[in-house]
Design a protein around this motif. Structure first.
Motif, mmCIF file in Angstrom:
data_model
loop_
_atom_site.group_PDB
_atom_site.id
_atom_site.type_symbol
_atom_site.label_atom_id
_atom_site.label_comp_id
_atom_site.label_asym_id
_atom_site.label_seq_id
_atom_site.Cartn_x
_atom_site.Cartn_y
_atom_site.Cartn_z
ATOM 1 N N VAL A 105 0.792 -1.268 -0.079
ATOM 2 C CA VAL A 105 -0.079 0.068 0.023
ATOM 3 C C VAL A 105 0.989 1.300 -0.192
ATOM 4 O O VAL A 105 0.552 2.198 -0.871
ATOM 5 C CB VAL A 105 -0.950 -0.063 1.253
ATOM 6 N N LEU A 106 2.014 1.175 0.711
ATOM 7 C CA LEU A 106 2.763 2.202 0.727
ATOM 8 C C LEU A 106 3.405 2.508 -0.321
ATOM 9 O O LEU A 106 3.572 3.755 -1.076
ATOM 10 C CB LEU A 106 3.814 2.111 1.789
ATOM 11 N N ASP A 107 4.028 1.698 -1.091
ATOM 12 C CA ASP A 107 4.570 1.595 -2.415
ATOM 13 C C ASP A 107 3.908 2.309 -3.319
ATOM 14 O O ASP A 107 4.161 3.156 -4.123
ATOM 15 C CB ASP A 107 5.111 0.484 -2.801
ATOM 16 N N GLN A 108 2.546 1.833 -3.336
ATOM 17 C CA GLN A 108 1.646 2.170 -4.477
ATOM 18 C C GLN A 108 1.233 3.690 -4.229
ATOM 19 O O GLN A 108 1.148 4.511 -5.004
ATOM 20 C CB GLN A 108 0.459 1.390 -4.359
ATOM 21 N N ALA A 109 1.114 4.143 -2.857
ATOM 22 C CA ALA A 109 0.758 5.463 -2.710
ATOM 23 C C ALA A 109 2.037 6.467 -2.869
ATOM 24 O O ALA A 109 2.089 7.661 -3.486
ATOM 25 C CB ALA A 109 0.502 5.704 -1.022
ATOM 26 N N ARG A 110 3.443 5.998 -2.602
ATOM 27 C CA ARG A 110 4.541 6.584 -3.282
ATOM 28 C C ARG A 110 4.547 6.934 -4.747
ATOM 29 O O ARG A 110 4.924 7.629 -5.027
ATOM 30 C CB ARG A 110 5.844 5.664 -2.573
ATOM 31 N N ARG A 112 1.960 6.938 -6.594
ATOM 32 C CA ARG A 112 0.949 7.967 -7.212
ATOM 33 C C ARG A 112 1.663 9.443 -6.900
ATOM 34 O O ARG A 112 1.243 10.406 -7.764
ATOM 35 C CB ARG A 112 -0.175 7.698 -6.430
ATOM 36 N N ILE A 113 2.359 9.481 -5.689
ATOM 37 C CA ILE A 113 2.855 11.090 -5.446
ATOM 38 C C ILE A 113 3.926 11.270 -6.464
ATOM 39 O O ILE A 113 3.946 12.480 -6.854
ATOM 40 C CB ILE A 113 3.164 10.894 -3.974
ATOM 41 N N LEU A 114 4.846 10.267 -6.621
ATOM 42 C CA LEU A 114 5.877 10.820 -7.688
ATOM 43 C C LEU A 114 5.573 10.691 -9.079
ATOM 44 O O LEU A 114 6.034 11.678 -9.836
ATOM 45 C CB LEU A 114 6.890 9.449 -7.651
ATOM 46 N N ALA A 115 4.404 10.052 -9.319
ATOM 47 C CA ALA A 115 3.822 10.163 -10.669
ATOM 48 C C ALA A 115 3.260 11.596 -10.782
ATOM 49 O O ALA A 115 3.413 12.288 -11.723
ATOM 50 C CB ALA A 115 2.694 9.136 -11.138
ATOM 51 N N GLU A 116 2.564 12.199 -9.726
ATOM 52 C CA GLU A 116 1.954 13.531 -9.756
ATOM 53 C C GLU A 116 2.932 14.707 -9.841
ATOM 54 O O GLU A 116 3.012 15.482 -10.678
ATOM 55 C CB GLU A 116 1.349 13.660 -8.449
ATOM 56 N N ILE A 146 2.692 10.313 3.942
ATOM 57 C CA ILE A 146 1.480 9.367 3.621
ATOM 58 C C ILE A 146 0.989 8.749 4.897
ATOM 59 O O ILE A 146 0.026 8.391 5.196
ATOM 60 C CB ILE A 146 1.895 7.840 2.803
ATOM 61 N N ASN A 147 1.874 8.254 5.852
ATOM 62 C CA ASN A 147 1.665 7.784 7.028
ATOM 63 C C ASN A 147 0.569 8.806 7.836
ATOM 64 O O ASN A 147 0.039 8.456 8.491
ATOM 65 C CB ASN A 147 2.970 7.480 7.750
ATOM 66 N N LYS A 148 0.643 10.044 7.717
ATOM 67 C CA LYS A 148 0.095 11.070 8.517
ATOM 68 C C LYS A 148 -1.095 11.595 7.783
ATOM 69 O O LYS A 148 -1.788 12.383 8.198
ATOM 70 C CB LYS A 148 1.002 12.381 8.694
ATOM 71 N N LYS A 149 -1.411 10.799 6.527
ATOM 72 C CA LYS A 149 -2.532 10.985 5.672
ATOM 73 C C LYS A 149 -2.355 12.518 5.164
ATOM 74 O O LYS A 149 -3.539 13.396 5.246
ATOM 75 C CB LYS A 149 -3.787 10.672 6.553
ATOM 76 N N ASP A 150 -1.151 13.079 4.942
ATOM 77 C CA ASP A 150 -1.087 14.560 4.537
ATOM 78 C C ASP A 150 -0.525 14.694 3.158
ATOM 79 O O ASP A 150 -0.017 15.673 2.601
ATOM 80 C CB ASP A 150 0.010 15.208 5.505
ATOM 81 N N THR A 151 -0.978 13.693 2.185
ATOM 82 C CA THR A 151 -0.489 13.689 0.774
ATOM 83 C C THR A 151 -1.014 15.057 0.090
ATOM 84 O O THR A 151 -0.408 15.180 -0.818
ATOM 85 C CB THR A 151 -0.947 12.368 0.124
ATOM 86 N N HIS A 152 -2.092 15.423 0.588
ATOM 87 C CA HIS A 152 -2.862 16.643 -0.079
ATOM 88 C C HIS A 152 -1.883 17.728 0.243
ATOM 89 O O HIS A 152 -1.952 18.619 -0.673
ATOM 90 C CB HIS A 152 -4.189 16.892 0.558
ATOM 91 N N LEU A 153 -1.091 17.882 0.914
ATOM 92 C CA LEU A 153 0.071 18.822 1.141
ATOM 93 C C LEU A 153 0.816 18.827 0.181
ATOM 94 O O LEU A 153 1.472 19.958 -0.343
ATOM 95 C CB LEU A 153 0.674 18.835 2.469
#
Length: 428
Positions: A105-110, A112-116, A146-153
């Protein structure tokens, strides 16, 4: 779960604590599957007795390590409580965390962020941006978001950076609350102390400038200033001497101050709200206010027009410098002979075609010879394209010469000019 409270509460006892901790690690490592064995090193008497009760196998009192199949523990727990080992562990708490699943899950979220981040137009245009993005990925910043659920930042930081780099070069400075509102919808989102967002943005801007990100409020305000973002339009100011101007209000004040040869602080707020025109062919720029103060005290109204960067140019300084240059004036700059001072010289040359004044190798060596007690140079070496011999001399001598130490020479030149001499009675 069918077991009674009394049945599983017994596993909270000290003799089961290490055993269940080992069972928890095994289940989390293996995705909840009951397999393999767990062990206890140097078991206490109570732990040894508990294991004997679980397995039905005697263990001597001098045993140094006990190993037990995890399946045996699972069976014993079911017999006692009617619950699975996993159920008991989660009743006691906390819930099991399956590391492999979490990593996925963490790798997938990472990704997504890097792709953005890579989708931003800045990625293809700027090396500093790619460096910033790689740094966030490698130092744990993205994982922490990701862990803090702050990816919107992260998404907001991208919008801020893109907004700054998409602004026209002749756009007026923007107030920090206005920038925050335009990019996040929250006027206070970029204020100091508002979580990770300001740091994410400033970290990128520092990389864009090639400077370290300091922690002090003044350092961060200067970094915003460098990108024409106004943290406080009253606090941002520039010190001037003998700088007459036209324009209502501020223009009158500057002209009156020049008539008396008195220094005058101009705020960015005044420059924005009380527009002026400065029609002067030559304006001198110094780095340190002590130099301007001596010019005011010793030359007074005879001093040529002078503006002071006061260490690091503010947004007010840049706005005034731009007014002077756009009206056809030329800036002649003198600063400290240290690497930050040379860096500032290069920046003003690039931004305003400012001419280094009394910033040659001979001037530097004269300052070194005049005073043997100098601070050693520090920081990154800078090129002196206007006179390469200067950088070579500074590197060889490894001594800083601060502007205050050569003020007598500057005043002599200004005094010569005020008596009708050439504005350049010396090579630059």
């Amino acid at each position: 779960m069918t077991g009674s409270t009394e049945a599983y509460e017994r596993y909270r006892a000290p003799e089961f604590r290490r055993l269940l901790a080992a069972a928890r690690r095994s289940l989390e490592r293996n995705g909840g599957e009951v397999k393999g064995s767990i062990g206890l090193a140097n078991p206490t008497s109570a732990e040894r007795t508990a294991v004997i009760g679980i397995t039905g196998t005697y263990r001597s009192a001098d045993v140094r390590r006990i190993t037990i199949p995890l399946g045996a523990l699972e069976e014993s727990v079911r017999n006692v409580t009617g619950m699975s080992l996993r159920d008991v562990l989660e009743r006691i708490g906390p819930e099991l965390r399956f590391r492999a699943d979490e990593r996925t899950v963490l790798d997938q979220a990472r990704q997504r962020i890097l792709a953005e981040g890579e989708d931003s137009p800045l990625h293809a245009k700027h090396a500093w941006y790619r460096q910033w993005l790689a740094g966030l990925a490698s130092d744990g910043t993205i994982t922490a978001l990701i862990n803090k659920k702050d990816t919107h930042l992260f998404s907001q930081a991208l919008r801020v950076l893109e907004h700054l780099y998409n602004r026209p070069t002749d756009a007026p400075p923007i107030m920090l609350p206005a920038l925050a509102d335009a990019t996040t919808g929250d006027t206070k989102a970029l204020n100091p102390g508002r979580g990770s967002l300001p740091t994410l943005v400033l970290r990128a801007l520092a990389m864009a400038r090639g400077v370290p990100l300091g922690s002090g409020a003044e350092t961060r305000r200067e970094l915003w200033d460098a990108f024409d973002v106004i943290v406080d339009d009253v606090a941002s100011r520039v010190l001037v001497l003998n700088l007459p101007a036209t324009g209502q209000g501020l223009g009158h004040w500057l002209t009156d101050a020049a008539r008396y040869g008195t220094p005058f602080h101009v705020t960015l707020h005044q420059l924005i709200t009380l527009p002026i025109t400065v029609n002067l062919p030559t304006v001198y720029v110094c780095e340190n206010p002590a130099v301007l103060r001596r010019a005011a005290g010793e030359l007074g109204v005879s001093s040529p027009p002078l503006i002071c960067a006061e260490g690091r140019p503010s947004t007010a300084f840049h706005r005034l410098a731009r007014l002077i240059v756009e009206a056809g004036g030329t800036l002649h700059y003198h600063g400290d002979f240290d690497w930050p001072g040379i860096d500032m010289t290069n920046q003003l040359r690039t931004r305003y075609q400012a001419k280094p004044w009394r910033m040659g190798a001979a001037d530097y060596l004269s300052g070194v010879r005049a005073d043997s007690d100098h601070v050693r140079l520090s920081g990154k070496r800078q090129d002196t394209c206007w006179e390469p011999a200067l950088a070579e001399a500074m590197e060889r001598e490894n001594r800083a010469v601060y502007e205050e130490a050569v003020t007598d020479t500057l005043l002599t030149d200004w005094s010569y000019e005020s008596r009708g001499g050439s504005s350049q009675p010396f090579p630059i």
